[in-house]
Design an enzyme around this catalytic site. Structure first.
Site, PDB file in Angstrom:
ATOM      1  N   LYS A   1      10.035   0.073  -1.381  1.00 15.36           N
ATOM      2  CA  LYS A   1       9.546  -0.868  -2.390  1.00 15.36           C
ATOM      3  C   LYS A   1       9.756  -2.294  -1.908  1.00 15.36           C
ATOM      4  O   LYS A   1      10.591  -2.553  -1.027  1.00 15.36           O
ATOM      5  CB  LYS A   1      10.248  -0.644  -3.721  1.00 15.36           C
ATOM      6  CG  LYS A   1      11.746  -0.864  -3.685  1.00 15.36           C
ATOM      7  CD  LYS A   1      12.375  -0.635  -5.050  1.00 15.36           C
ATOM      8  CE  LYS A   1      13.887  -0.836  -4.989  1.00 15.36           C
ATOM      9  NZ  LYS A   1      14.529  -0.715  -6.294  1.00 15.36           N
TER      10      LYS A   1
ATOM     11  N   HIS B   1      -6.813   2.729  -1.912  1.00 15.26           N
ATOM     12  CA  HIS B   1      -6.101   4.002  -1.739  1.00 15.26           C
ATOM     13  C   HIS B   1      -7.073   5.033  -1.163  1.00 15.26           C
ATOM     14  O   HIS B   1      -8.217   5.132  -1.622  1.00 15.26           O
ATOM     15  CB  HIS B   1      -5.572   4.485  -3.099  1.00 15.26           C
ATOM     16  CG  HIS B   1      -4.773   5.747  -2.970  1.00 15.26           C
ATOM     17  ND1 HIS B   1      -3.485   5.761  -2.477  1.00 15.26           N
ATOM     18  CD2 HIS B   1      -5.095   7.037  -3.220  1.00 15.26           C
ATOM     19  CE1 HIS B   1      -3.049   7.006  -2.441  1.00 15.26           C
ATOM     20  NE2 HIS B   1      -4.001   7.805  -2.884  1.00 15.26           N
TER      21      HIS B   1
HETATM   22  C1  GAR Z   1      -5.751   2.938   4.579  1.00 14.84           C
HETATM   23  O1  GAR Z   1      -6.360   4.181   4.708  1.00 14.84           O
HETATM   24  C2  GAR Z   1      -5.270   2.715   3.154  1.00 14.84           C
HETATM   25  O2  GAR Z   1      -6.122   3.270   2.210  1.00 14.84           O
HETATM   26  C3  GAR Z   1      -3.941   3.419   3.194  1.00 14.84           C
HETATM   27  O3  GAR Z   1      -3.380   3.042   4.431  1.00 14.84           O
HETATM   28  C4  GAR Z   1      -4.443   2.864   5.375  1.00 14.84           C
HETATM   29  C5  GAR Z   1      -4.253   1.515   6.032  1.00 14.84           C
HETATM   30  O4  GAR Z   1      -5.138   1.346   7.083  1.00 14.84           O
HETATM   31  N1  GAR Z   1      -3.124   3.022   2.099  1.00 14.84           N
HETATM   32  C6  GAR Z   1      -2.325   3.864   1.452  1.00 14.84           C
HETATM   33  O5  GAR Z   1      -2.180   5.035   1.742  1.00 14.84           O
HETATM   34  C7  GAR Z   1      -1.570   3.230   0.301  1.00 14.84           C
HETATM   35  N2  GAR Z   1      -0.974   4.250  -0.529  1.00 14.84           N
HETATM   36  P1  GAR Z   1      -5.414  -0.088   7.723  1.00 14.84           P
HETATM   37  O6  GAR Z   1      -4.047  -0.689   8.074  1.00 14.84           O
HETATM   38  O7  GAR Z   1      -6.198   0.228   8.951  1.00 14.84           O
HETATM   39  O8  GAR Z   1      -6.173  -0.918   6.728  1.00 14.84           O
END
Ligand code: GAR
Length: 202
Positions: free
Chosen positions: A65, A111
């Site tokens: 967090k 998400h």
């Molecule tokens: C993305 O797929 C996003 O949706 C996910 O992390 C990835 C980040 O990718 N977020 C979560 O799971 C949040 N709970 P990025 O750094 O290439 O944008």
């Protein structure tokens, strides 16, 4: 015009897409700063390459967090840089009420699932394990729950029979890179806003 503070922990591909839309004149926003809880993350590198003030904030002593002194530091940085909208782009910590109070109705997240299905970590793995026939991504306002806030928009993807976690996540990410700028454009134009905890569309 939105003044965006982008928070992320990873590669920064969603942040990259947002920056590309801004630079192409397709999203009425400026990226005011980038903040990451991971030193050396791709998103910090990306921010610096684009000439955006980019900061690492150590989230210790917490692991999952953003709270306490680290949260105060992040709020301070966002305020100093004139941020009016906070975009969580792969930020892997739960944000707490102080940040939500500092930017009421102006904290959004992406998400990798069709919420309310598969909240939490590695949602694409959850979708595969559950045998879902489709998944996708959701852009939503952030509230105090985990991935529970009001939905701005979603994009769907099929789950294919030979999908691996990596192939499904990659297909979801293609849609994320369209969904996030599109959702932010709705906020920038005032066509979507949060009122009394509900999404209002006009
Ligand atoms: C993305 O797929 C996003 O949706 C996910 O992390 C990835 C980040 O990718 N977020 C979560 O799971 C949040 N709970 P990025 O750094 O290439 O944008």
């Amino acid at each position: 015009m939105l003044s965006l503070g982008i928070l992320g922990s990873g590669r920064g591909s969603n942040a990259r897409s947002i920056l590309e839309y801004i630079e192409a004149g397709r999203l009425d926003a400026r990226a005011a700063c980038v903040v990451s809880d991971v030193a050396g993350s791709g998103i910090l590198e990306l921010g610096r390459m684009h000439g955006i003030p980019s900061f690492h904030v150590d989230g210790a002593p917490f692991r999952t967090k953003l709270d306490g002194a680290a949260q105060d530091q992040v709020i301070g940085l966002l305020r100093e840089h004139g941020v009016d909208t906070v975009a969580l782009a792969g930020f892997m910590r739960m944000v707490k009420p102080a940040l939500l109070r500092a930017f009421p109705g102006r904290v959004v997240n992406i998400h990798p699932a069709l919420l309310p299905a598969f909240p939490g970590l590695e949602a694409w793995e959850q979708a595969l394990a559950a045998g879902a026939s489709e998944s996708g991504c959701t852009v939503h306002f952030v509230d105090e729950g985990m991935d529970t806030g009001p939905v701005i928009l979603q994009r769907r993807v099929p789950v294919l029979p030979d999908d691996t976690p990596a192939s499904l996540h990659a297909r979801i990410q293609e849609q994320e890179h369209l969904a996030y700028p599109e959702a932010l454009a709705l906020l920038a134009s005032g066509r979507v806003r949060l009122e009394g905890g509900k999404v209002v569309r006009s």
